[in-house]
Design a protein around this motif. Structure first.
Motif, PDB file in Angstrom:
ATOM      1  N   LEU A 102      66.910  14.050-112.546  1.00 50.22           N
ATOM      2  CA  LEU A 102      68.021  14.443-113.412  1.00 50.22           C
ATOM      3  C   LEU A 102      69.313  14.159-112.659  1.00 50.22           C
ATOM      4  N   PHE A 144      66.265  21.020-120.513  1.00 59.19           N
ATOM      5  CA  PHE A 144      65.778  19.663-120.727  1.00 59.19           C
ATOM      6  C   PHE A 144      64.257  19.702-120.875  1.00 59.19           C
ATOM      7  N   ALA A 151      63.345  14.669-116.281  1.00 60.09           N
ATOM      8  CA  ALA A 151      64.021  15.305-117.406  1.00 60.09           C
ATOM      9  C   ALA A 151      64.470  14.254-118.414  1.00 60.09           C
ATOM     10  N   PRO A 153      67.186  13.124-120.703  1.00 59.95           N
ATOM     11  CA  PRO A 153      68.600  13.429-120.960  1.00 59.95           C
ATOM     12  C   PRO A 153      68.908  13.658-122.433  1.00 59.95           C
ATOM     13  N   SER A 155      67.249  15.192-124.539  1.00 58.01           N
ATOM     14  CA  SER A 155      66.764  16.487-125.022  1.00 58.01           C
ATOM     15  C   SER A 155      67.663  17.645-124.623  1.00 58.01           C
ATOM     16  N   GLU A 156      68.750  17.369-123.937  1.00 57.01           N
ATOM     17  CA  GLU A 156      69.578  18.457-123.397  1.00 57.01           C
ATOM     18  C   GLU A 156      70.032  19.416-124.501  1.00 57.01           C
TER      19      GLU A 156
END
Length: 397
Positions: A102, A144, A151, A153, A155-156
């Motif tokens: 991340l 996330f 992670a 990104p 999906s933040e």
């Protein structure tokens, strides 16, 4: 390293990174030496339980990374995940180079007590949560989804946003408790002496430990556990689990008992370690800013304030407590049941054995670490030390 913190250690007790001194590499001294007695602050017994008295430890470098500041592990995953203050999360896997999972480097503020400050994985390992101060200096806790590539990104999702009135005392610790809820540490908002009276006010999240269920519910980004202590009380934020904290920089749960241990950074005289026993109903008031440790600071002590289990004074190079863990691993039997911690400036690893809610003794364990920012615990209960100067160490016998 992307940058080197160059901050004089002249502040009136601060969080670890506020007191950072110039550093281009991590220094460990006294590694492997005998445990030694230290003076007995706050009435801590100097009697020596047989195991801890015989403890000998050393530190083994695991990896060099950029300003490591927090560590977490993920269910079913052998990697150690380390947050870099400058904004990245990296995975440390034996035999492999650090791998970035991340990257928030363009989104975090980089003041002395700002940056990417904490991380935690959901108990099932599906989600990564991070705590960082954004470019405006405000606190964000975001989620996330997490998979084999790290992670996602895209999906933040923002879970919590807290406006910060000053640049310091941001807390930043994230920990899932034995109950499955997410605990979040927030400092009192900063400046010095809690000028806004946040720590004793139940109408603000500042100066608190929060307890939430971080998944969205009924159109809200998180939900409140129904047994939180201030649910339904007029004028009180229901997220609050404990209050009266100045800057609960690092806290942890005892993996064996569920006890909650809090290292709360003091003002300019006293550092403290607080305990909330397992099974507590929450609502604990740890005294700040009426008290600094057990000592009057401003006004009269609030009724029911809970004194620290252990406190120590400045004056020997100490400046800011770095809370640690109760050791529950198997590789260092002499440390079994001992609480390990340190001080960011002094850097000496220390321990005591909790007994009946008291620190029954105190020991220096030998090694000294520059810029002792944090501790970590792996899935087997073994402990790690993070130096903001750039190294992650494992504690070994």
């Amino acid at each position: 390293m992307f940058a080197v913190l160059v901050l004089a250690v002249i502040v009136a007790a601060c969080s670890p990174e506020e007191a950072a001194s110039p550093a281009t590499g991590s220094t460990v001294t006294g590694s492997g030496g005998p445990a030694t007695s230290t003076p007995s602050p706050s009435g801590a017994s100097t009697s020596s339980p047989p195991g801890l008295a015989d403890a000998r430890i050393r530190l083994v470098p695991v990896a060099g990374v950029e300003q490591p500041i927090a560590m977490a592990v993920r269910t079913g995953d052998r990697a150690l995940y380390v947050a870099e203050k400058t904004g990245r999360v990296v995975a440390l896997t034996p035999g492999s180079d650090p791998r970035v999972v991340l990257d928030l480097t363009n989104r975090v503020s980089l003041g002395s007590e700002q940056g990417l400050l904490g991380l935690a994985f959901s108990p099932d390992g599906r989600f990564l949560y991070v705590d960082f101060t954004d470019v405006n200096g405000d606190t964000n806790v975001t989620e996330f989804t997490f998979g084999d590539d790290g992670a996602d990104p895209a999906s933040e999702r923002r879970v919590l946003f807290v406006e910060q009135p000053f640049s310091n005392h941001n807390g930043g610790e994230l920990v899932f408790g034995p109950d499955g809820y997410l605990y979040i540490g927030l400092g009192d908002g900063g400046s010095a002496g809690d000028p806004m009276g946040n720590a004793q006010s139940l109408s603000t999240l500042l100066g608190k430990l929060l307890r939430i269920s971080p998944r969205p519910s009924k159109g809200e980004p998180y939900s409140i556990p129904p047994d939180n202590p201030f649910v339904g009380r007029d004028g009180a934020r229901p997220e609050i689990w404990a209050f009266g904290l100045r800057n609960p920089w690092r806290f942890s749960f005892d993996a064996a008992t569920g006890d909650l241990w809090i290292g709360d950074v003091g003002q300019n005289a006293w550092e403290e370690i607080d305990l909330e026993p397992a099974g507590s109903d929450g609502g604990s008031n740890f005294g700040w800013d009426r008290l600094e440790g057990t000592h009057p600071f401003e006004g009269s002590p609030a009724p029911g304030s809970i004194p620290p289990v252990f406190e120590y004074a400045h004056g020997d190079g100490s400046c800011a407590v770095t809370g640690g863990y109760v050791y529950r691993g198997e590789r260092i039997p002499d440390l079994a049941g001992a609480y390990l911690f340190g001080d960011y400036c002094r850097g000496v690893l220390e321990a005591f054995v909790p007994r009946d809610g008291r620190a029954t003794q105190m020991r220096e364990l030998g090694p000294r670490v520059d810029a002792l920012a944090s501790f970590g615990e792996d899935a087997h209960g073994e402990l790690y030390v993070l130096s903001l100067a750039g190294t992650v160490f494992r504690i070994v016998a």
